[in-house]
Design a protein around this motif. Structure first.
Motif, short mmCIF file in Angstrom:
data_model
loop_
_atom_site.label_atom_id
_atom_site.label_comp_id
_atom_site.label_asym_id
_atom_site.label_seq_id
_atom_site.Cartn_x
_atom_site.Cartn_y
_atom_site.Cartn_z
N LEU A 74 1.39 -0.80 -3.02
CA LEU A 74 2.26 -0.60 -1.85
C LEU A 74 1.73 0.55 -0.99
O LEU A 74 1.63 0.43 0.24
CB LEU A 74 3.70 -0.31 -2.29
CG LEU A 74 4.66 0.07 -1.17
CD1 LEU A 74 4.87 -1.10 -0.21
CD2 LEU A 74 5.99 0.54 -1.74
N ILE A 75 1.39 1.65 -1.63
CA ILE A 75 0.89 2.81 -0.89
C ILE A 75 -0.43 2.47 -0.20
O ILE A 75 -0.65 2.80 0.97
CB ILE A 75 0.77 4.03 -1.82
CG1 ILE A 75 2.16 4.48 -2.25
CG2 ILE A 75 0.00 5.17 -1.14
CD1 ILE A 75 2.17 5.50 -3.36
N LYS A 76 -1.31 1.78 -0.92
CA LYS A 76 -2.60 1.37 -0.35
C LYS A 76 -2.38 0.48 0.87
O LYS A 76 -3.02 0.65 1.91
CB LYS A 76 -3.42 0.63 -1.42
CG LYS A 76 -4.81 0.27 -1.01
CD LYS A 76 -5.56 -0.37 -2.17
CE LYS A 76 -6.95 -0.79 -1.76
NZ LYS A 76 -7.66 -1.44 -2.86
N ILE A 79 -0.97 2.57 3.94
CA ILE A 79 -1.87 3.46 4.68
C ILE A 79 -3.15 2.77 5.14
O ILE A 79 -3.90 3.33 5.92
CB ILE A 79 -2.23 4.72 3.85
CG1 ILE A 79 -2.94 4.35 2.56
CG2 ILE A 79 -1.01 5.55 3.59
CD1 ILE A 79 -3.41 5.54 1.75
N GLY A 80 -3.39 1.53 4.69
CA GLY A 80 -4.61 0.82 5.07
C GLY A 80 -5.77 1.21 4.16
O GLY A 80 -5.70 2.23 3.46
N PRO A 130 -2.98 -0.51 8.37
CA PRO A 130 -1.71 -0.21 7.69
C PRO A 130 -0.68 -1.30 7.99
O PRO A 130 -0.65 -1.85 9.09
CB PRO A 130 -1.29 1.13 8.30
CG PRO A 130 -2.56 1.75 8.76
CD PRO A 130 -3.42 0.60 9.21
N ASP A 131 0.15 -1.60 7.02
CA ASP A 131 1.15 -2.66 7.14
C ASP A 131 2.51 -2.02 7.42
O ASP A 131 2.99 -1.22 6.63
CB ASP A 131 1.17 -3.46 5.84
CG ASP A 131 2.12 -4.63 5.90
OD1 ASP A 131 3.32 -4.41 6.11
OD2 ASP A 131 1.65 -5.77 5.71
N ALA A 133 5.56 -3.26 7.35
CA ALA A 133 6.59 -3.56 6.35
C ALA A 133 6.40 -2.70 5.10
O ALA A 133 7.38 -2.21 4.52
CB ALA A 133 6.55 -5.05 5.99
N ALA A 134 5.16 -2.50 4.69
CA ALA A 134 4.90 -1.67 3.52
C ALA A 134 5.24 -0.21 3.82
O ALA A 134 5.79 0.50 2.97
CB ALA A 134 3.43 -1.79 3.10
N ILE A 135 4.94 0.24 5.02
CA ILE A 135 5.30 1.61 5.42
C ILE A 135 6.81 1.78 5.36
O ILE A 135 7.32 2.76 4.80
CB ILE A 135 4.77 1.92 6.84
CG1 ILE A 135 3.25 1.96 6.86
CG2 ILE A 135 5.35 3.24 7.36
CD1 ILE A 135 2.64 1.99 8.26
N ASN A 136 7.54 0.83 5.93
CA ASN A 136 9.00 0.87 5.95
C ASN A 136 9.56 0.93 4.53
O ASN A 136 10.41 1.76 4.22
CB ASN A 136 9.53 -0.34 6.72
CG ASN A 136 11.02 -0.29 6.96
OD1 ASN A 136 11.62 0.77 6.96
ND2 ASN A 136 11.61 -1.44 7.15
#
Length: 173
Positions: A74-76, A79-80, A130-131, A133-136
């Protein structure tokens, strides 16, 4: 002394010796799949979990490893990241006539010469952006005090928390 009835437990032979593997399997399999892989019925496996705390602990530790992997992914994703993409291309070789004759004279058959392929490997370096949705999701889980889908709800929750803290301090519950 009365004999125990029913089938003999497979725990000692089919489950206990495989604790290390079970922990790894938790990363990619459900408990039902693990039970099948061990050759144990799902109801017996469930019974073993309640009867033997070391099995329950083994499964819990395996799930912790999975959660750590998912958190890292998720973190990867948030942040891309950079990655390399490889593409293998196979082409038939069209031999110049002089070279074709030299190969024939060297002892190769026409079939061998025709089967020759040129294999190229293309490597391209790419960046996964970076995504959102994943950031959110990451912010909602790692910084819930400051991040929510609805900022008004977040403000209301902060106000409610302040009121509860004040009530606790004043013992006015």
């Amino acid at each position: 002394m009365a004999e125990k009835r029913g089938r003999k437990s497979k725990y000692e032979t089919h489950v206990k010796p495989y604790f290390a593997e079970i922990q790894e399997w938790c990363r990619t399999m459900t408990e039902v799949q693990i039970a099948q892989k061990l050759g144990v019925g799902k109801s017996a496996f469930h019974e073993y979990k309640t009867k033997f705390p070391e099995l329950a602990e083994c499964l819990k530790n395996g799930r912790k490893l999975l959660v750590a992997d998912l958190r890292s992914a998720l973190i990867k994703k948030a942040i891309g990241y950079d990655y390399a993409e490889k593409k293998v291309i196979t082409e038939r070789v069209k031999w110049p006539e002089e070279l074709y004759k030299v190969l024939l004279e060297a002892g190769l058959t026409p079939e061998q010469i025709e089967r020759a392929d040129l294999i190229k490997t293309e490597v391209s370096h790419k960046k996964m952006a970076p995504d959102v949705a994943a950031i959110n999701l990451a912010l909602k889980n790692y910084d819930p005090e400051n991040w929510a889908n609805d900022p008004q709800v977040l403000a209301l929750k902060k106000r409610e928390l302040e009121l509860r803290e004040r009530q606790t301090e004043e013992n006015s519950w």
